[in-house]
Design an enzyme around this catalytic site. Structure first.
Site, short mmCIF file in Angstrom:
data_model
loop_
_atom_site.label_atom_id
_atom_site.label_comp_id
_atom_site.label_asym_id
_atom_site.label_seq_id
_atom_site.Cartn_x
_atom_site.Cartn_y
_atom_site.Cartn_z
N GLY A 93 6.57 52.66 -81.78
CA GLY A 93 5.62 51.55 -81.85
C GLY A 93 4.20 51.97 -81.56
N ARG A 94 4.06 53.13 -80.96
CA ARG A 94 2.69 53.55 -80.61
C ARG A 94 2.54 55.06 -80.60
NH1 ARG A 94 2.17 52.62 -74.21
NH2 ARG A 94 4.35 52.78 -73.68
N LYS A 113 0.14 59.81 -79.22
CA LYS A 113 0.64 58.58 -78.60
C LYS A 113 -0.54 57.67 -78.21
CE LYS A 113 4.10 57.08 -75.28
NZ LYS A 113 5.04 57.47 -74.23
N ASP A 125 0.71 46.35 -79.06
CA ASP A 125 -0.56 46.64 -79.73
C ASP A 125 -0.66 48.10 -80.19
OD1 ASP A 125 -0.75 47.92 -77.32
OD2 ASP A 125 -2.39 46.69 -76.54
N ARG A 176 1.71 64.82 -77.38
CA ARG A 176 2.87 65.47 -76.78
C ARG A 176 3.52 66.37 -77.83
NH1 ARG A 176 6.80 60.25 -75.77
NH2 ARG A 176 6.95 59.59 -77.93
N ARG A 183 15.76 60.93 -81.10
CA ARG A 183 16.49 60.34 -79.96
C ARG A 183 17.90 59.92 -80.37
NH1 ARG A 183 11.89 57.72 -77.48
NH2 ARG A 183 10.04 58.74 -78.33
N ASP A 254 17.33 54.85 -76.55
CA ASP A 254 16.16 55.23 -77.36
C ASP A 254 15.24 56.17 -76.57
OD1 ASP A 254 15.89 52.61 -75.97
OD2 ASP A 254 13.78 52.86 -76.48
N ASN A 255 15.52 56.36 -75.30
CA ASN A 255 14.72 57.29 -74.50
C ASN A 255 15.51 58.56 -74.16
OD1 ASN A 255 12.56 55.53 -74.54
ND2 ASN A 255 13.11 54.55 -72.60
N ASP A 264 9.76 60.29 -72.82
CA ASP A 264 9.29 58.92 -72.55
C ASP A 264 9.17 58.64 -71.05
OD1 ASP A 264 8.99 58.52 -75.20
OD2 ASP A 264 10.22 56.71 -75.31
P1 AMP Z 1 9.54 52.21 -74.08
O1 AMP Z 1 9.97 51.19 -73.08
O2 AMP Z 1 8.17 52.79 -73.82
O3 AMP Z 1 10.55 53.24 -74.38
O4 AMP Z 1 9.32 51.39 -75.44
C1 AMP Z 1 10.32 50.65 -76.08
C2 AMP Z 1 9.88 50.33 -77.47
O5 AMP Z 1 8.66 49.60 -77.49
C3 AMP Z 1 9.62 51.53 -78.35
O6 AMP Z 1 9.97 51.16 -79.65
C4 AMP Z 1 8.14 51.74 -78.21
O7 AMP Z 1 7.59 52.44 -79.29
C5 AMP Z 1 7.65 50.30 -78.18
N1 AMP Z 1 6.39 50.12 -77.47
C6 AMP Z 1 6.19 50.32 -76.14
N2 AMP Z 1 4.92 50.02 -75.82
C7 AMP Z 1 4.31 49.63 -76.96
C8 AMP Z 1 3.01 49.20 -77.29
N3 AMP Z 1 2.05 49.09 -76.37
N4 AMP Z 1 2.76 48.89 -78.58
C9 AMP Z 1 3.71 48.98 -79.50
N5 AMP Z 1 4.93 49.36 -79.27
C10 AMP Z 1 5.26 49.69 -78.01
MG MG Z 2 10.69 54.79 -75.40
#
Ligand code: AMP
Ligand code: MG
Length: 487
Positions: A93-94, A113, A125, A176, A183, A254-255, A264
């Site tokens: 997502g980012r 990232k 966002d 990174r 994953r 996913d992590n 992550d």
């Molecule tokens: P995470 O908890 O960081 O592993 O994120 C879980 C999911 O949310 C993954 O698909 C990330 O890419 C997405 N994600 C986390 N933060 C953001 C952000 N600020 N904007 C868009 N996607 C995000």
């Molecule tokens: Mg993640």
């Protein structure tokens, strides 16, 4: 001016996969970006010098303004089990996969990232705030310094674009690097959407690219051995986390890296006091990812991966691999813990000695890292003041006596043992409060503590007399920081 990448080829093997795997996305500018910190050690891996990392061209990349020629920028799709429930739609997502740079030590895939929205951003966002970016940047290198497999971090960018979280924060970026950022969740996505041909395409890509020693084997054997290897790498990784008191905080599938890397960095923490039930993620109310649950969660996650591979790997083989998780983990854990204690051989009652020690550390909630570093200074025929570290001095004194007898049994020699122990018992770890202090300074434009921490954490076993303050006991406020996923 020739480009800093002029003599490098950017390839992107992931881009050669079917279009279902990714979306091409342009990064979005982060205004007024400064390169707050560079990591020459990671630069070296891909042939970038300090001057390259300090160049205007590199700054523009960190600002998401430009990308190297031939770089692709892909956001990949995946899914995963989050806190035990399946979430069918996740993805980068980012983060954007910029491409791979070949090097003597294999290809390194670069990800930018914080580069803005992608089709997988859901409600997000696509940005990363400075706070979480500093934490990821420093912890990647701290883990590497400890010898724990991890994604690496090349540089940290800091811009003025506002990012809205609980308050308005500043945007940041991190590049990174890893051989692959794939994953468990990538496999789950294609399994659960019934795209079995794509699932197999991904499996072949990963095996051929990253487990090439298996490529020549017959298919059934190749896939079975691949899963066994992922199981063993995951087991050894989590053993190392436990040994060094690292809590990941969000062990969703996913992590979980298919290469067995730590990936992550969110609300992670290193234990200050030895509290086995410690929950570092403020949002993890049930303690699913508490420090002492990481071992079983690792197996849970491998079960989820195994399920997604059930169409291509024989059930008995999957089960057999899963059964080898615990012994592999315990063996790695034991090997490293006994090294931390300074033992060169194994004796039957070593496990009792270790568990008695951990019990007292837990009962009295003593500082985990400082205890082991102090233990390195013990001399076999001299009394020490280490008993003062504990409230129940008598209980520790009897443990210490048994420990010294044990060392004498293998004719341990003080100077040699001390040297060996100091090479596995860090003086410096990334305590939450140290990261927090570095963040507060960086938010005001002062990156000194980020850079000081980077330096000591990259060689955490060595003495850095000028940075003694970064190795002291945490203040009480520092033990109570609440870190959540929101970053
Ligand atoms: P995470 O908890 O960081 O592993 O994120 C879980 C999911 O949310 C993954 O698909 C990330 O890419 C997405 N994600 C986390 N933060 C953001 C952000 N600020 N904007 C868009 N996607 C995000
Ligand atoms: Mg993640």
């Amino acid at each position: 001016m020739p480009s800093i990448f002029a003599d490098k080829t950017f390839t992107n093997s992931f881009a050669s996969l079917s279009s279902e795997f990714y979306s091409r996305v342009q990064p979005q500018l982060i205004e007024n970006t400064t390169v707050a910190s560079i990591n020459p050690d990671a630069g070296k891996l891909i042939g970038l010098s300090t001057a390259d990392l300090m160049s205007e061209e590199f700054r523009q990349i960190m600002a998401c303004e430009t990308l190297p020629d031939n770089a692709a920028s892909l956001a990949t799709i995946y899914s995963g089990h989050q806190f035990g429930s399946y979430n069918p739609q996740l993805g980068d997502g980012r983060a954007l996969m910029v491409g791979e740079i070949a090097s003597d030590n294999g290809p390194w895939e670069l990800q930018l990232k914080g580069s803005g929205k992608t089709p997988y951003s859901r409600m997000g966002d696509g940005r990363a705030v400075l706070r979480s970016s500093i934490r990821e940047y420093l912890c990647s290198e701290a883990m590497h310094g400890l010898g724990i497999p991890t994604t690496r971090a090349l540089a940290l960018g800091h811009g003025s674009t506002p990012v809205y979280r609980e308050t308005v924060e500043q945007a940041a970026s991190v590049i990174r690097m890893a051989p692959s950022h794939v994953r468990f969740g990538h496999f789950e996505y294609f399994f659960y959407t019934g795209q079995h041909d794509k699932h197999k395409e991904l499996l072949d890509y990963i095996v051929n690219t990253h487990f090439s020693e298996l490529a020549a084997k017959p298919e059934a054997e190749r896939y079975s051995e691949f899963f066994r290897e992922v199981t063993h790498r995951t087991a050894r990784l989590i053993a190392q986390w436990q040994v060094y008191g690292f809590c990941h905080g969000v062990m969703n599938t996913d992590n979980m890296s298919i290469l067995g890397l730590t990936i992550d960095y969110g609300p992670f923490a290193f234990l200050d006091d030895f509290n086995p039930g410690f929950i570092c993620n403020h949002s993890d109310h049930a303690g699913r990812y508490a420090y002492n649950r990481q071992i079983q969660i690792g197996l849970w996650n491998l079960n989820a991966l195994a399920h997604s591979l059930s169409g291509v790997i024989d059930e008995n083989s999957l089960k057999e691999s899963l059964m080898s998780y615990e012994p592999t983990l315990l063996e790695s854990f034991g090997d490293l813990m006994y090294q931390r204690l300074g033992f060169n051989t194994r004796k039957d009652d070593d496990s009792e000695l270790l568990s008695d020690l951990l019990t007292q550390l837990a009962q009295e909630q003593r500082d985990y890292t400082r205890f082991f570093r102090k233990l390195c200074d013990e001399k076999l025929d001299q009394d020490s003041d280490l008993v003062d570290f504990f409230i129940d001095r008598q209980c520790f004194a009897s443990w210490l006596d048994a420990y010294k007898q044990r060392l004498k049994h293998e004719q341990s020699e003080d100077a040699l043992r001390q040297r060996q122990m100091k090479s596995v018992n860090p003086k410096y770890i990334l305590r939450n409060y140290l990261a927090q202090e570095a963040i507060e300074k960086a938010e005001k434009g002062d990156y000194q503590q980020v850079n000081d921490l980077l330096k000591v954490l990259q060689s955490p076993f060595e003495e850095h007399p000028e940075h003694e303050a970064l190795a002291t006991t945490p203040p009480e406020w520092g033990k109570m920081l609440e870190i959540s996923c929101s970053s």
